[in-house]
Each structure stands twice: as C-alpha cells, then as structure tokens.
Motif scaffolding. Structure first.
Motif, PDB file in Angstrom:
ATOM      1  N   ARG A   1       0.833  -1.203   0.000  1.00  0.00           N
ATOM      2  CA  ARG A   1       0.000   0.000   0.000  1.00  0.00           C
ATOM      3  C   ARG A   1       0.869   1.255   0.000  1.00  0.00           C
ATOM      4  O   ARG A   1       0.454   2.303  -0.486  1.00  0.00           O
ATOM      5  CB  ARG A   1      -0.941  -0.003   1.209  1.00  0.00           C
ATOM      6  CG  ARG A   1      -1.982  -1.121   1.162  1.00  0.00           C
ATOM      7  CD  ARG A   1      -3.066  -0.942   2.202  1.00  0.00           C
ATOM      8  NE  ARG A   1      -4.038  -2.024   2.149  1.00  0.00           N
ATOM      9  CZ  ARG A   1      -5.048  -2.089   1.284  1.00  0.00           C
ATOM     10  NH1 ARG A   1      -5.220  -1.109   0.415  1.00  0.00           N
ATOM     11  NH2 ARG A   1      -5.887  -3.104   1.304  1.00  0.00           N
ATOM     12  N   VAL A   2       2.068   1.118   0.553  1.00  0.00           N
ATOM     13  CA  VAL A   2       3.013   2.240   0.550  1.00  0.00           C
ATOM     14  C   VAL A   2       3.820   2.250  -0.745  1.00  0.00           C
ATOM     15  O   VAL A   2       3.971   3.281  -1.402  1.00  0.00           O
ATOM     16  CB  VAL A   2       3.966   2.147   1.759  1.00  0.00           C
ATOM     17  CG1 VAL A   2       5.001   3.269   1.717  1.00  0.00           C
ATOM     18  CG2 VAL A   2       3.174   2.205   3.063  1.00  0.00           C
ATOM     19  N   VAL A   3       4.330   1.087  -1.111  1.00  0.00           N
ATOM     20  CA  VAL A   3       5.099   0.936  -2.355  1.00  0.00           C
ATOM     21  C   VAL A   3       4.482  -0.199  -3.158  1.00  0.00           C
ATOM     22  O   VAL A   3       4.810  -1.373  -2.941  1.00  0.00           O
ATOM     23  CB  VAL A   3       6.585   0.638  -2.073  1.00  0.00           C
ATOM     24  CG1 VAL A   3       7.363   0.532  -3.384  1.00  0.00           C
ATOM     25  CG2 VAL A   3       7.184   1.687  -1.160  1.00  0.00           C
ATOM     26  N   PRO A   4       3.552   0.090  -4.065  1.00  0.00           N
ATOM     27  CA  PRO A   4       2.914  -0.968  -4.860  1.00  0.00           C
ATOM     28  C   PRO A   4       3.949  -1.748  -5.667  1.00  0.00           C
ATOM     29  O   PRO A   4       4.975  -1.203  -6.083  1.00  0.00           O
ATOM     30  CB  PRO A   4       1.959  -0.196  -5.780  1.00  0.00           C
ATOM     31  CG  PRO A   4       1.704   1.090  -5.058  1.00  0.00           C
ATOM     32  CD  PRO A   4       3.000   1.420  -4.377  1.00  0.00           C
ATOM     33  N   GLU A   5       3.668  -3.028  -5.866  1.00  0.00           N
ATOM     34  CA  GLU A   5       4.545  -3.874  -6.670  1.00  0.00           C
ATOM     35  C   GLU A   5       4.024  -3.957  -8.094  1.00  0.00           C
ATOM     36  O   GLU A   5       2.839  -4.209  -8.320  1.00  0.00           O
ATOM     37  CB  GLU A   5       4.615  -5.277  -6.072  1.00  0.00           C
ATOM     38  CG  GLU A   5       5.489  -6.232  -6.879  1.00  0.00           C
ATOM     39  CD  GLU A   5       5.488  -7.640  -6.341  1.00  0.00           C
ATOM     40  OE1 GLU A   5       6.194  -8.502  -6.910  1.00  0.00           O
ATOM     41  OE2 GLU A   5       4.780  -7.901  -5.341  1.00  0.00           O
ATOM     42  N   ALA A   6       4.903  -3.742  -9.054  1.00  0.00           N
ATOM     43  CA  ALA A   6       4.530  -3.852 -10.470  1.00  0.00           C
ATOM     44  C   ALA A   6       5.067  -5.163 -11.019  1.00  0.00           C
ATOM     45  O   ALA A   6       6.272  -5.360 -11.128  1.00  0.00           O
ATOM     46  CB  ALA A   6       5.088  -2.681 -11.263  1.00  0.00           C
ATOM     47  N   ARG A   7       4.175  -6.086 -11.343  1.00  0.00           N
ATOM     48  CA  ARG A   7       4.570  -7.389 -11.865  1.00  0.00           C
ATOM     49  C   ARG A   7       4.338  -7.438 -13.370  1.00  0.00           C
ATOM     50  O   ARG A   7       3.251  -7.139 -13.850  1.00  0.00           O
ATOM     51  CB  ARG A   7       3.769  -8.502 -11.202  1.00  0.00           C
ATOM     52  CG  ARG A   7       4.055  -8.691  -9.718  1.00  0.00           C
ATOM     53  CD  ARG A   7       3.311  -9.886  -9.176  1.00  0.00           C
ATOM     54  NE  ARG A   7       3.512 -10.056  -7.746  1.00  0.00           N
ATOM     55  CZ  ARG A   7       2.917 -11.000  -7.019  1.00  0.00           C
ATOM     56  NH1 ARG A   7       2.081 -11.847  -7.610  1.00  0.00           N
ATOM     57  NH2 ARG A   7       3.140 -11.088  -5.724  1.00  0.00           N
ATOM     58  N   GLY A   8       5.380  -7.837 -14.090  1.00  0.00           N
ATOM     59  CA  GLY A   8       5.220  -8.009 -15.521  1.00  0.00           C
ATOM     60  C   GLY A   8       4.235  -9.119 -15.818  1.00  0.00           C
ATOM     61  O   GLY A   8       4.218 -10.148 -15.133  1.00  0.00           O
ATOM     62  N   ILE A   9       3.395  -8.924 -16.823  1.00  0.00           N
ATOM     63  CA  ILE A   9       2.345  -9.903 -17.103  1.00  0.00           C
ATOM     64  C   ILE A   9       2.026  -9.895 -18.589  1.00  0.00           C
ATOM     65  O   ILE A   9       2.107  -8.860 -19.261  1.00  0.00           O
ATOM     66  CB  ILE A   9       1.077  -9.584 -16.262  1.00  0.00           C
ATOM     67  CG1 ILE A   9       0.115 -10.766 -16.264  1.00  0.00           C
ATOM     68  CG2 ILE A   9       0.399  -8.317 -16.746  1.00  0.00           C
ATOM     69  CD1 ILE A   9      -0.950 -10.657 -15.189  1.00  0.00           C
ATOM     70  N   ASP A  10       1.712 -11.071 -19.119  1.00  0.00           N
ATOM     71  CA  ASP A  10       1.321 -11.186 -20.520  1.00  0.00           C
ATOM     72  C   ASP A  10       0.333 -12.337 -20.662  1.00  0.00           C
ATOM     73  O   ASP A  10       0.012 -13.032 -19.692  1.00  0.00           O
ATOM     74  CB  ASP A  10       2.538 -11.400 -21.431  1.00  0.00           C
ATOM     75  CG  ASP A  10       3.393 -12.594 -21.014  1.00  0.00           C
ATOM     76  OD1 ASP A  10       2.863 -13.504 -20.337  1.00  0.00           O
ATOM     77  OD2 ASP A  10       4.583 -12.623 -21.352  1.00  0.00           O
ATOM     78  N   ALA A  11      -0.157 -12.542 -21.884  1.00  0.00           N
ATOM     79  CA  ALA A  11      -1.169 -13.574 -22.116  1.00  0.00           C
ATOM     80  C   ALA A  11      -0.638 -14.965 -21.800  1.00  0.00           C
ATOM     81  O   ALA A  11      -1.371 -15.822 -21.287  1.00  0.00           O
ATOM     82  CB  ALA A  11      -1.654 -13.509 -23.568  1.00  0.00           C
ATOM     83  N   GLU A  12       0.639 -15.204 -22.067  1.00  0.00           N
ATOM     84  CA  GLU A  12       1.217 -16.521 -21.797  1.00  0.00           C
ATOM     85  C   GLU A  12       1.239 -16.813 -20.298  1.00  0.00           C
ATOM     86  O   GLU A  12       0.916 -17.930 -19.860  1.00  0.00           O
ATOM     87  CB  GLU A  12       2.633 -16.598 -22.361  1.00  0.00           C
ATOM     88  CG  GLU A  12       3.285 -17.971 -22.207  1.00  0.00           C
ATOM     89  CD  GLU A  12       4.656 -18.032 -22.839  1.00  0.00           C
ATOM     90  OE1 GLU A  12       5.334 -19.059 -22.664  1.00  0.00           O
ATOM     91  OE2 GLU A  12       5.044 -17.057 -23.514  1.00  0.00           O
ATOM     92  N   GLY A  13       1.609 -15.811 -19.499  1.00  0.00           N
ATOM     93  CA  GLY A  13       1.605 -15.997 -18.054  1.00  0.00           C
ATOM     94  C   GLY A  13       0.206 -16.224 -17.520  1.00  0.00           C
ATOM     95  O   GLY A  13      -0.009 -17.060 -16.634  1.00  0.00           O
ATOM     96  N   LEU A  14      -0.756 -15.493 -18.057  1.00  0.00           N
ATOM     97  CA  LEU A  14      -2.145 -15.665 -17.642  1.00  0.00           C
ATOM     98  C   LEU A  14      -2.657 -17.052 -18.023  1.00  0.00           C
ATOM     99  O   LEU A  14      -3.427 -17.662 -17.275  1.00  0.00           O
ATOM    100  CB  LEU A  14      -3.024 -14.589 -18.286  1.00  0.00           C
ATOM    101  CG  LEU A  14      -2.787 -13.155 -17.811  1.00  0.00           C
ATOM    102  CD1 LEU A  14      -3.554 -12.175 -18.695  1.00  0.00           C
ATOM    103  CD2 LEU A  14      -3.200 -12.981 -16.358  1.00  0.00           C
ATOM    104  N   GLU A  15      -2.216 -17.544 -19.161  1.00  0.00           N
ATOM    105  CA  GLU A  15      -2.647 -18.878 -19.603  1.00  0.00           C
ATOM    106  C   GLU A  15      -2.176 -19.944 -18.624  1.00  0.00           C
ATOM    107  O   GLU A  15      -2.885 -20.925 -18.369  1.00  0.00           O
ATOM    108  CB  GLU A  15      -2.101 -19.165 -20.992  1.00  0.00           C
ATOM    109  CG  GLU A  15      -2.598 -20.482 -21.586  1.00  0.00           C
ATOM    110  CD  GLU A  15      -2.135 -20.698 -23.013  1.00  0.00           C
ATOM    111  OE1 GLU A  15      -2.542 -21.697 -23.623  1.00  0.00           O
ATOM    112  OE2 GLU A  15      -1.354 -19.862 -23.507  1.00  0.00           O
ATOM    113  N   SER A  16      -0.993 -19.764 -18.050  1.00  0.00           N
ATOM    114  CA  SER A  16      -0.488 -20.737 -17.083  1.00  0.00           C
ATOM    115  C   SER A  16      -1.358 -20.757 -15.823  1.00  0.00           C
ATOM    116  O   SER A  16      -1.550 -21.812 -15.215  1.00  0.00           O
ATOM    117  CB  SER A  16       0.967 -20.425 -16.720  1.00  0.00           C
ATOM    118  OG  SER A  16       1.067 -19.223 -15.978  1.00  0.00           O
ATOM    119  N   VAL A  17      -1.892 -19.588 -15.443  1.00  0.00           N
ATOM    120  CA  VAL A  17      -2.808 -19.532 -14.298  1.00  0.00           C
ATOM    121  C   VAL A  17      -4.103 -20.261 -14.640  1.00  0.00           C
ATOM    122  O   VAL A  17      -4.628 -21.038 -13.842  1.00  0.00           O
ATOM    123  CB  VAL A  17      -3.106 -18.076 -13.901  1.00  0.00           C
ATOM    124  CG1 VAL A  17      -4.124 -18.023 -12.751  1.00  0.00           C
ATOM    125  CG2 VAL A  17      -1.818 -17.359 -13.489  1.00  0.00           C
TER     126      VAL A  17
END
Length: 211
Positions: free
Chosen positions: A139-155
């Motif tokens: 909440r103080v320092v948000p985390e930015a995670r790289g994400i793409d369709a391939e990563g979402l497909e694994s989920v």
C-alpha cells in the motif's frame, strides 16, 4: 547500478483502461474458471450434507477455497467416506491460485511508457522491493509485476487442473452417497438437484444426519 534489476519506477508507468485483447480474453477465462471451481466445491459440500443448492446457499458458509477443502475433509470423516485423491495438494494449489486470481482481478493495469511492457500494480500484502531492502507494505510501495497472455494462460491451466481433481471428488462423493441406500437424496439429474422445479422430478427431501 543496473536499472534493469530494479522495480519499474512509478513515474515511467501509466495506468491503462484497455489491455490488449489477448490479455483481456485470458483474464475473462481465468475468472470464469475460478467461479466454476468455487461452484464445484460448493456442490461437494451440499452433496455431503444432503441439501439442495437453495438450502446450501442459505445455510452453508463460504470459506476460502483451501479452507473449503478442509471442511469437505471433515464432513467426509463424519460420513465415513474415503478418497484416494490428494486433497492436501489440492488445498495448497487452491491457496496459491486464489492469490494469483485475486491479484489479476483487483490489480491495476499499467504500462511502462519507455518499453511498452504491461504490468499489474498490486497494493495488498507485503514485499521486498530490492534484494537488500526490508519488507514494505504494498500500500506504501505498490509492486509492479510483468504480465502477458502466456503468463495468464499458465494460471488458467492451473485452475483447470484443480477443477479436474474437484470434479473427480464430486463424482466419488455422489457414488458413496448413493451407496447409503437412500440416507441421502440422489444426485442432481441433468445438472439440477431433485428439489429444483425445472427438473420435472420434484420430490420431498427427508431429513438426514451424519451422526
């Protein structure tokens, strides 16, 4: 200092409303798969208790998925039911997948203005921004995670795996319920419970007990 090893600076990112179509499509599939996963867990519980969907929605609590599996295990013990499925592994997988699903559902989509890289800004929990830094609230320092369709497909694939296991569990529970010779109501015909007027087989349900 190598900037590529550092978290992306907030000043170089912009919040976006419309991620790429392939990303949006995969996000939708993840949400739909997760809803089906939760529904399956509910059906396992209702089957064990011998109640219909309406009664179940009114009376049965809706815990986190991993806790839901633990509740199912306890009910199975009371009923004397068994399974060869590894429910402890299912609990761990559901715990991990819920965290990923929640981040995808509630995170803010951003894009690096220099590289065009798509990221998901997460503001819940704690994390370590740098290897030598201390833990800090997102909440103080948000985390930015790289994400793409391939990563979402694994989920999505991970959720499909837990769905398959939960479906096997439900089938096993329904068979064991039927083996009790009427102590529990029969399973849902054509996907509906017998107390559903649309099923065309309306029958009163008898009170049941696991004791």
């Amino acid at each position: 200092m190598n900037k590529e090893k550092q978290p992306e600076a907030g000043s170089y990112r912009r919040v976006i409303l419309n991620p790429p179509d392939d990303v949006c499509g995969m996000v939708g599939r993840i949400m739909a798969h997760w809803s089906f996963q939760v529904w399956l867990l509910q059906q396992c519980t209702y089957t064990l208790l011998g109640v219909g969907d309406k009664q179940g929605r009114l009376a049965v609590r809706d815990p986190r998925p991993d806790e839901h599996v633990k509740m199912i295990q306890d009910l199975m013990k009371l009923a004397g039911f068994e399974t060869k499925l590894k429910l402890s592994e299912l609990m761990e997988d559901l715990r991990t997948l819920k965290g990923l699903r929640d981040n995808i559902a509630h995170g803010v989509w951003t894009q690096n203005m220099e590289t065009g890289r798509l990221t998901l800004s997460i503001d819940s929990g704690i994390w370590v921004p740098h290897k030598k830094s201390e833990k800090v609230s997102r909440r103080v320092v948000p985390e930015a995670r790289g994400i793409d369709a391939e990563g979402l497909e694994s989920v999505r694939d991970g959720i499909e795996g837990t769905i398959l296991i939960t479906q096997k569990l439900l089938v096993s529970l329904e068979k064991q319920v039927l083996a009790l010779n009427g102590k529990y109501p029969p399973p849902r015909p054509l996907g509906r419970r017998i107390d559903d007027p649309k099923s065309g087989t309306q029958q009163p349900q008898q009170p049941t007990s696991l004791s």
